[in-house]
Write a protein that holds these residues in place. Structure first.
Motif, PDB file in Angstrom:
ATOM      1  N   LEU A 118     -11.986 -36.627 -48.157  1.00  0.00           N
ATOM      2  CA  LEU A 118     -13.048 -35.654 -48.400  1.00  0.00           C
ATOM      3  C   LEU A 118     -14.172 -35.896 -47.395  1.00  0.00           C
ATOM      4  O   LEU A 118     -14.684 -37.011 -47.287  1.00  0.00           O
ATOM      5  CB  LEU A 118     -13.572 -35.804 -49.826  1.00  0.00           C
ATOM      6  CG  LEU A 118     -14.680 -34.866 -50.264  1.00  0.00           C
ATOM      7  CD1 LEU A 118     -14.237 -33.412 -50.177  1.00  0.00           C
ATOM      8  CD2 LEU A 118     -15.102 -35.202 -51.694  1.00  0.00           C
ATOM      9  N   LYS A 119     -14.556 -34.863 -46.634  1.00  0.00           N
ATOM     10  CA  LYS A 119     -15.605 -35.000 -45.627  1.00  0.00           C
ATOM     11  C   LYS A 119     -16.951 -34.496 -46.139  1.00  0.00           C
ATOM     12  O   LYS A 119     -17.961 -35.146 -45.937  1.00  0.00           O
ATOM     13  CB  LYS A 119     -15.219 -34.253 -44.346  1.00  0.00           C
ATOM     14  CG  LYS A 119     -13.936 -34.750 -43.694  1.00  0.00           C
ATOM     15  CD  LYS A 119     -14.011 -36.198 -43.290  1.00  0.00           C
ATOM     16  CE  LYS A 119     -14.876 -36.382 -42.084  1.00  0.00           C
ATOM     17  NZ  LYS A 119     -15.021 -37.752 -41.643  1.00  0.00           N
ATOM     18  N   SER A 120     -16.978 -33.313 -46.770  1.00  0.00           N
ATOM     19  CA  SER A 120     -18.249 -32.799 -47.282  1.00  0.00           C
ATOM     20  C   SER A 120     -17.992 -31.706 -48.317  1.00  0.00           C
ATOM     21  O   SER A 120     -16.922 -31.112 -48.362  1.00  0.00           O
ATOM     22  CB  SER A 120     -19.121 -32.235 -46.157  1.00  0.00           C
ATOM     23  OG  SER A 120     -18.564 -31.049 -45.638  1.00  0.00           O
ATOM     24  N   ILE A 121     -19.016 -31.482 -49.132  1.00  0.00           N
ATOM     25  CA  ILE A 121     -18.993 -30.425 -50.142  1.00  0.00           C
ATOM     26  C   ILE A 121     -20.325 -29.693 -50.064  1.00  0.00           C
ATOM     27  O   ILE A 121     -21.385 -30.325 -50.094  1.00  0.00           O
ATOM     28  CB  ILE A 121     -18.824 -30.982 -51.568  1.00  0.00           C
ATOM     29  CG1 ILE A 121     -17.553 -31.804 -51.679  1.00  0.00           C
ATOM     30  CG2 ILE A 121     -18.823 -29.854 -52.593  1.00  0.00           C
ATOM     31  CD1 ILE A 121     -17.413 -32.510 -53.006  1.00  0.00           C
ATOM     32  N   ALA A 181     -17.848 -23.549 -54.073  1.00  0.00           N
ATOM     33  CA  ALA A 181     -18.009 -24.763 -53.276  1.00  0.00           C
ATOM     34  C   ALA A 181     -17.152 -24.641 -52.028  1.00  0.00           C
ATOM     35  O   ALA A 181     -16.017 -24.161 -52.094  1.00  0.00           O
ATOM     36  CB  ALA A 181     -17.601 -25.995 -54.066  1.00  0.00           C
ATOM     37  N   LEU A 182     -17.697 -25.041 -50.907  1.00  0.00           N
ATOM     38  CA  LEU A 182     -16.956 -25.105 -49.652  1.00  0.00           C
ATOM     39  C   LEU A 182     -16.625 -26.568 -49.413  1.00  0.00           C
ATOM     40  O   LEU A 182     -17.520 -27.403 -49.274  1.00  0.00           O
ATOM     41  CB  LEU A 182     -17.779 -24.541 -48.500  1.00  0.00           C
ATOM     42  CG  LEU A 182     -17.109 -24.576 -47.124  1.00  0.00           C
ATOM     43  CD1 LEU A 182     -15.867 -23.695 -47.112  1.00  0.00           C
ATOM     44  CD2 LEU A 182     -18.088 -24.129 -46.052  1.00  0.00           C
ATOM     45  N   ILE A 183     -15.329 -26.867 -49.402  1.00  0.00           N
ATOM     46  CA  ILE A 183     -14.850 -28.232 -49.251  1.00  0.00           C
ATOM     47  C   ILE A 183     -14.347 -28.417 -47.822  1.00  0.00           C
ATOM     48  O   ILE A 183     -13.502 -27.652 -47.365  1.00  0.00           O
ATOM     49  CB  ILE A 183     -13.691 -28.535 -50.228  1.00  0.00           C
ATOM     50  CG1 ILE A 183     -14.044 -28.132 -51.657  1.00  0.00           C
ATOM     51  CG2 ILE A 183     -13.234 -29.981 -50.128  1.00  0.00           C
ATOM     52  CD1 ILE A 183     -15.078 -28.960 -52.313  1.00  0.00           C
ATOM     53  N   GLU A 184     -14.847 -29.430 -47.117  1.00  0.00           N
ATOM     54  CA  GLU A 184     -14.327 -29.805 -45.805  1.00  0.00           C
ATOM     55  C   GLU A 184     -13.562 -31.112 -45.990  1.00  0.00           C
ATOM     56  O   GLU A 184     -14.102 -32.080 -46.533  1.00  0.00           O
ATOM     57  CB  GLU A 184     -15.467 -30.008 -44.816  1.00  0.00           C
ATOM     58  CG  GLU A 184     -14.997 -30.437 -43.442  1.00  0.00           C
ATOM     59  CD  GLU A 184     -16.137 -30.759 -42.488  1.00  0.00           C
ATOM     60  OE1 GLU A 184     -15.850 -30.941 -41.300  1.00  0.00           O
ATOM     61  OE2 GLU A 184     -17.294 -30.840 -42.926  1.00  0.00           O
ATOM     62  N   TYR A 185     -12.305 -31.130 -45.542  1.00  0.00           N
ATOM     63  CA  TYR A 185     -11.488 -32.311 -45.771  1.00  0.00           C
ATOM     64  C   TYR A 185     -10.399 -32.450 -44.719  1.00  0.00           C
ATOM     65  O   TYR A 185     -10.104 -31.515 -43.969  1.00  0.00           O
ATOM     66  CB  TYR A 185     -10.872 -32.284 -47.166  1.00  0.00           C
ATOM     67  CG  TYR A 185      -9.855 -31.182 -47.406  1.00  0.00           C
ATOM     68  CD1 TYR A 185      -8.497 -31.451 -47.359  1.00  0.00           C
ATOM     69  CD2 TYR A 185     -10.251 -29.877 -47.688  1.00  0.00           C
ATOM     70  CE1 TYR A 185      -7.562 -30.447 -47.589  1.00  0.00           C
ATOM     71  CE2 TYR A 185      -9.331 -28.883 -47.929  1.00  0.00           C
ATOM     72  CZ  TYR A 185      -7.980 -29.172 -47.879  1.00  0.00           C
ATOM     73  OH  TYR A 185      -7.056 -28.179 -48.106  1.00  0.00           O
ATOM     74  N   LEU A 201     -24.660 -34.697 -51.999  1.00  0.00           N
ATOM     75  CA  LEU A 201     -24.674 -36.082 -51.558  1.00  0.00           C
ATOM     76  C   LEU A 201     -23.750 -36.909 -52.430  1.00  0.00           C
ATOM     77  O   LEU A 201     -23.769 -36.781 -53.657  1.00  0.00           O
ATOM     78  CB  LEU A 201     -26.093 -36.645 -51.634  1.00  0.00           C
ATOM     79  CG  LEU A 201     -27.145 -35.885 -50.818  1.00  0.00           C
ATOM     80  CD1 LEU A 201     -28.525 -36.442 -51.098  1.00  0.00           C
ATOM     81  CD2 LEU A 201     -26.814 -35.953 -49.339  1.00  0.00           C
ATOM     82  N   GLU A 202     -22.958 -37.780 -51.810  1.00  0.00           N
ATOM     83  CA  GLU A 202     -22.037 -38.635 -52.573  1.00  0.00           C
ATOM     84  C   GLU A 202     -22.781 -39.825 -53.159  1.00  0.00           C
ATOM     85  O   GLU A 202     -23.592 -40.469 -52.490  1.00  0.00           O
ATOM     86  CB  GLU A 202     -20.895 -39.130 -51.693  1.00  0.00           C
ATOM     87  CG  GLU A 202     -19.891 -39.955 -52.476  1.00  0.00           C
ATOM     88  CD  GLU A 202     -18.699 -40.402 -51.656  1.00  0.00           C
ATOM     89  OE1 GLU A 202     -17.803 -41.012 -52.240  1.00  0.00           O
ATOM     90  OE2 GLU A 202     -18.664 -40.137 -50.436  1.00  0.00           O
TER      91      GLU A 202
END
Length: 103
Positions: free
Chosen positions: A26-29, A84-88, A41-42
Motif C-alpha cells: 500500500l503506497k497511499s490512500i 477512496a483512491l488507493i495507490e498500491y 496518514l498511516e
C-alpha cells in the motif's frame, strides 16, 4: 513493476475499508470529502483507538491503520459515503502455461 490506482467505496459509519485483492504494498490512500481529496496518514491501531475511542461517532477521516492483509481501520469513522483512491503495488502474476509472462 508499476503502481496501480483504484477507487473504492467508503461507507458512512463503517470504520473498516477492504483493500484490493491483488495488493502487495500500500503506497497511499486519499479520501474524497467536502472540499476535495484528503491524504490519510498511516498510524498504528493503538493510536487510532486513543485518538478516536468511540467508533460510533463520525467525523472526516484523517488516519488509517492496517487491520490485516486485506483490511484497514479508519479514524475518525467516516460521516458520509465517499470514495477512496488507493495507490498500491500489485502482486505479480504467477507464471503458468496460461500466463507465460508477468510483465
Amino acid at each position: 513493476m508499476g503502481f496501480r490506482f483504484t477507487e473504492i467505496s467508503v461507507s458512512a459509519s463503517i470504520r473498516t475499508l477492504a483493500l484490493p485483492s491483488d495488493l502487495l504494498v500500500l503506497k497511499s490512500i486519499q479520501v474524497c470529502a467536502t472540499g476535495g481529496w484528503t491524504t490519510l496518514l498511516e498510524q498504528n491501531n493503538e493510536f487510532l483507538t486513543a485518538y478516536w475511542p468511540d467508533y460510533t461517532s463520525c467525523a472526516p477521516t484523517k488516519y488509517y491503520a492496517p487491520k490485516d492483509n486485506a483490511t484497514i481501520f479508519l479514524a475518525p469513522t467516516p460521516p458520509t459515503n465517499s470514495t477512496a483512491l488507493i495507490e498500491y503495488i500489485p502482486q505479480v502474476t504467477i507464471l503458468s502455461s496460461a500466463a507465460p509472462t508477468n510483465y
